[in-house]
Design a protein around this motif. Structure first.
Motif, PDB file in Angstrom:
ATOM      1  N   ALA A  77       7.770  -0.078   4.995  1.00 18.85           N
ATOM      2  CA  ALA A  77       6.696  -0.091   6.025  1.00 18.85           C
ATOM      3  C   ALA A  77       6.736   1.416   6.581  1.00 18.85           C
ATOM      4  O   ALA A  77       5.676   1.865   6.921  1.00 18.85           O
ATOM      5  N   LYS A  78       7.837   1.891   6.838  1.00 18.38           N
ATOM      6  CA  LYS A  78       7.688   3.182   7.334  1.00 18.38           C
ATOM      7  C   LYS A  78       7.099   4.257   6.465  1.00 18.38           C
ATOM      8  O   LYS A  78       6.027   4.989   6.718  1.00 18.38           O
ATOM      9  N   ALA A  79       7.217   4.231   5.206  1.00 17.87           N
ATOM     10  CA  ALA A  79       6.509   4.980   4.092  1.00 17.87           C
ATOM     11  C   ALA A  79       5.162   4.739   4.028  1.00 17.87           C
ATOM     12  O   ALA A  79       4.298   5.492   3.851  1.00 17.87           O
ATOM     13  N   TYR A  80       4.813   3.460   4.286  1.00 16.07           N
ATOM     14  CA  TYR A  80       3.472   3.025   4.096  1.00 16.07           C
ATOM     15  C   TYR A  80       2.696   3.576   5.349  1.00 16.07           C
ATOM     16  O   TYR A  80       1.379   4.197   5.234  1.00 16.07           O
TER      17      TYR A  80
ATOM     18  N   HIS B 239     -11.653   7.436  -2.957  1.00 16.18           N
ATOM     19  CA  HIS B 239     -11.324   7.558  -1.515  1.00 16.18           C
ATOM     20  C   HIS B 239     -12.669   7.358  -0.782  1.00 16.18           C
ATOM     21  O   HIS B 239     -12.981   6.893   0.189  1.00 16.18           O
ATOM     22  N   TYR B 240     -13.613   8.155  -1.377  1.00 17.50           N
ATOM     23  CA  TYR B 240     -14.867   8.266  -0.741  1.00 17.50           C
ATOM     24  C   TYR B 240     -16.108   7.310  -0.911  1.00 17.50           C
ATOM     25  O   TYR B 240     -16.784   6.813  -0.325  1.00 17.50           O
ATOM     26  N   GLU B 241     -16.228   7.007  -2.336  1.00 15.67           N
ATOM     27  CA  GLU B 241     -17.175   5.971  -2.759  1.00 15.67           C
ATOM     28  C   GLU B 241     -16.643   4.637  -2.904  1.00 15.67           C
ATOM     29  O   GLU B 241     -17.086   3.727  -3.040  1.00 15.67           O
ATOM     30  N   GLY B 242     -15.185   4.530  -2.713  1.00 16.66           N
ATOM     31  CA  GLY B 242     -14.742   3.003  -2.761  1.00 16.66           C
ATOM     32  C   GLY B 242     -14.752   2.253  -4.024  1.00 16.66           C
ATOM     33  O   GLY B 242     -14.887   1.105  -3.979  1.00 16.66           O
TER      34      GLY B 242
ATOM     35  N   ILE C 268       0.004   3.549  -2.757  1.00 16.23           N
ATOM     36  CA  ILE C 268      -1.290   4.168  -2.852  1.00 16.23           C
ATOM     37  C   ILE C 268      -2.228   3.071  -2.992  1.00 16.23           C
ATOM     38  O   ILE C 268      -3.611   2.933  -2.719  1.00 16.23           O
ATOM     39  N   LEU C 269      -1.932   2.525  -4.101  1.00 15.87           N
ATOM     40  CA  LEU C 269      -2.927   1.281  -4.801  1.00 15.87           C
ATOM     41  C   LEU C 269      -3.100   0.233  -3.748  1.00 15.87           C
ATOM     42  O   LEU C 269      -4.253  -0.054  -3.593  1.00 15.87           O
ATOM     43  N   TYR C 270      -2.074   0.014  -3.110  1.00 19.17           N
ATOM     44  CA  TYR C 270      -2.315  -1.281  -2.195  1.00 19.17           C
ATOM     45  C   TYR C 270      -3.072  -0.798  -0.978  1.00 19.17           C
ATOM     46  O   TYR C 270      -3.938  -1.194  -0.339  1.00 19.17           O
ATOM     47  N   TYR C 271      -2.950   0.793  -0.706  1.00 24.14           N
ATOM     48  CA  TYR C 271      -3.959   1.464   0.439  1.00 24.14           C
ATOM     49  C   TYR C 271      -5.310   0.980   0.170  1.00 24.14           C
ATOM     50  O   TYR C 271      -5.981   0.798   0.899  1.00 24.14           O
TER      51      TYR C 271
ATOM     52  N   GLU D  42      -1.465   7.076   7.697  1.00 25.66           N
ATOM     53  CA  GLU D  42      -1.796   8.073   8.418  1.00 25.66           C
ATOM     54  C   GLU D  42      -2.274   9.173   7.864  1.00 25.66           C
ATOM     55  O   GLU D  42      -3.358   9.731   8.330  1.00 25.66           O
ATOM     56  N   THR D  43      -1.792   9.575   6.925  1.00 25.09           N
ATOM     57  CA  THR D  43      -2.165  10.917   5.980  1.00 25.09           C
ATOM     58  C   THR D  43      -3.381  10.619   5.567  1.00 25.09           C
ATOM     59  O   THR D  43      -4.580  11.407   5.634  1.00 25.09           O
ATOM     60  N   LEU D  44      -3.789   9.549   4.812  1.00 21.77           N
ATOM     61  CA  LEU D  44      -4.951   9.364   4.029  1.00 21.77           C
ATOM     62  C   LEU D  44      -6.125   9.039   5.016  1.00 21.77           C
ATOM     63  O   LEU D  44      -7.428   9.557   4.710  1.00 21.77           O
ATOM     64  N   GLN D  45      -5.852   8.418   6.065  1.00 20.10           N
ATOM     65  CA  GLN D  45      -6.900   8.520   7.407  1.00 20.10           C
ATOM     66  C   GLN D  45      -7.219   9.702   7.847  1.00 20.10           C
ATOM     67  O   GLN D  45      -8.417   9.858   8.552  1.00 20.10           O
TER      68      GLN D  45
END
Ligand SMILES: [Zn+2]
Lengths: 265, 189
Positions: free
Chosen positions: A49-52, B150-153, A10-13, A57-60
């Motif tokens: 890689a799969k988990a990421y 997420h929204y404000e970056g 999550i942090l990396y994303y 995809e979800t966060l997008q």
């Protein structure tokens, strides 16, 4: 091979973590998330890689909130709406002498509040339910109560923050429990004084605060992670940290220019 | 409006001494950003406008307590977040209704190649509904931390300063929010 956790990913994303060689990374803690390492790992480890991919995809999918447009002139509009509501600049009444007297003032406040409390206990009003006068006629007394209550809220905020910020395998809350026990005593006095002054807003927040302080005092000194999370979740859900902060700010403002207590809407 | 750092510091110093003209410059400079955050926090235009006004009024009254070494924007955002949570809790009942209405305003990130087809639109409405539902299930701290990230970056460090938390506590709020959203959206995949 050590894999990355969902939290790391999550942090990396979100672009957190640092790159090796970045000049600002010299003070990085040992647990620092190195983006280069994650990148390299994702190229070589199919599981991560799969988990990421699933996470990304979800966060997008989380929709962009379409914020209504505001014109260039919006700032001026806001200014025109608020300008008539800005208070006159006031020189704080305590200006110049308040600093060193604050302690003795808090002492005086406790004395006044205790006095009011004891008087209330010993001589309860005999006439049934005559409406309580909402405003303290004694402005100095009101200021003293506000100053002492806002100090009390600042101290309570620190205990709540300690609780929210506690981390590590074993958390020791012994100090916070002792501190909370002290705060409960003064909390009751301030709540009582607020109720007498018809200050519902303050009385209600102090009421909620007491419940959380009691929970801390009666909870385990060395809570397990799950127990700590439960207490934290309750404090968070009640928005107690926000309420205590907003009220402390408001009382600091009222100390400078006391007005009638705000009614709850 | 562009201001260099020295000019901004001078404006702030004058505002702190009660110069309302200087404060006007700050209001003009920050209003649109404040509105955007307030809207994302409250999900509702009228509430956001109320938060904008209340935040600036509070900021003006509290300027004397602003530490000049701190970043004014961060300090102001903190007030906006506090005001948003306060208002949302005061109007929770109304909020429930407003959120249903505001679903119409939610949209998915458009794919660059093609516009959304009817199927896609129906799905985006469902995603919107699920996200709105999940967002309303977030605690105040989770919602604030997630909105800012997420929204404000904003970075975790900045968010921690705004919320007055340690970075580890801020991270955990973001993690919990993401987990709740993943659960809410998992059925769509
Ligand atoms: Zn791996």
């Amino acid at each position: 091979m050590t894999h990355y956790t969902e939290d790391d990913l999550i942090l990396y994303y979100y672009g957190e973590g640092r790159r090796r060689g970045d000049p600002s990374t010299s003070s990085g803690s040992p647990q620092a998330l190195w983006r280069d390492d994650v990148e390299h790992h994702l190229e070589t480890c199919a599981a991560c890689a799969k988990a990421y991919r699933a996470l990304a995809e979800t966060l997008q999918l989380v929709p962009v909130i379409d914020v209504p447009e505001r014109e260039e002139s919006y700032g001026l509009d806001v200014w025109q709406r608020i300008r008539s509501r800005l208070p006159e600049p006031v020189v704080p009444w305590w200006h110049g002498w308040f600093g060193w007297k604050r302690l003795s003032l808090a002492g005086a406040a406790v004395a006044i509040v205790i006095g009011a409390f004891v008087a209330g206990r010993m001589w309860p009003p005999r006439a049934p339910a005559s409406p309580v006068v909402a405003v303290d006629p004694n402005e100095a007394g009101a200021r003293v109560r506000l100053a002492a209550t806002s100090d009390h809220l600042d101290r309570s905020e620190r205990v709540l923050l300690d609780l929210m910020n506690a981390e590590g395998q074993t958390v020791d809350l012994t100090d916070q429990q002792a501190w909370s026990a002290d705060l409960i005593d003064s909390n009751r006095l301030y709540r009582d004084a607020a109720a007498r002054a018809g200050d519902e807003l303050v009385a209600n927040v102090l009421d909620e605060l007491e419940r959380s302080l009691l929970e801390i005092v009666h909870g385990p000194s060395m809570p397990k992670a799950a127990e700590l999370d439960e207490v934290r979740a309750r404090v968070d859900l009640a928005a107690l940290l926000f309420k205590v902060r907003i009220l402390a700010d408001e009382l600091h403002e009222r100390e400078i220019a006391p007005t009638q207590p705000r009614k709850i809407t | 409006m562009q201001m260099d750092a020295i000019e901004a510091a001078a404006v702030l110093a004058r505002a702190r001494q009660g110069d309302s003209d200087a404060f006007r410059v700050l209001v003009e400079r920050h209003s649109r950003n404040v509105f955007r955050l307030a809207f994302r926090m409250t999900g509702n235009e009228q509430d956001a406008e109320d938060v904008v006004q209340e935040s600036f009024l509070r900021a003006y009254r509290q300027l004397g307590r602003f530490e000049s070494r701190a970043n004014f924007g961060t300090w102001l955002y903190r007030i906006v977040v506090n005001c948003s949570v306060d208002l949302m809790r005061a109007r929770q009942a109304r909020q429930a209704q407003a959120r249903i209405e505001s679903l119409d305003e939610l949209d998915v990130i458009p794919t660059p190649a093609e516009g959304p087809g009817p199927e896609r639109l129906a799905q985006s409405a469902e995603i919107g509904a699920r996200v709105a539902d999940a967002m309303s299930g977030l605690s105040p701290l989770e919602r604030a931390a997630f909105t800012l990230r997420h929204y404000e970056g904003r970075s975790i460090d900045e968010i921690s300063r705004m919320l007055g938390l340690r970075t580890s506590a801020t991270k955990h709020s973001v993690f919990r929010a993401v987990r709740k959203l993943r659960i809410a959206l998992a059925v769509l995949k």
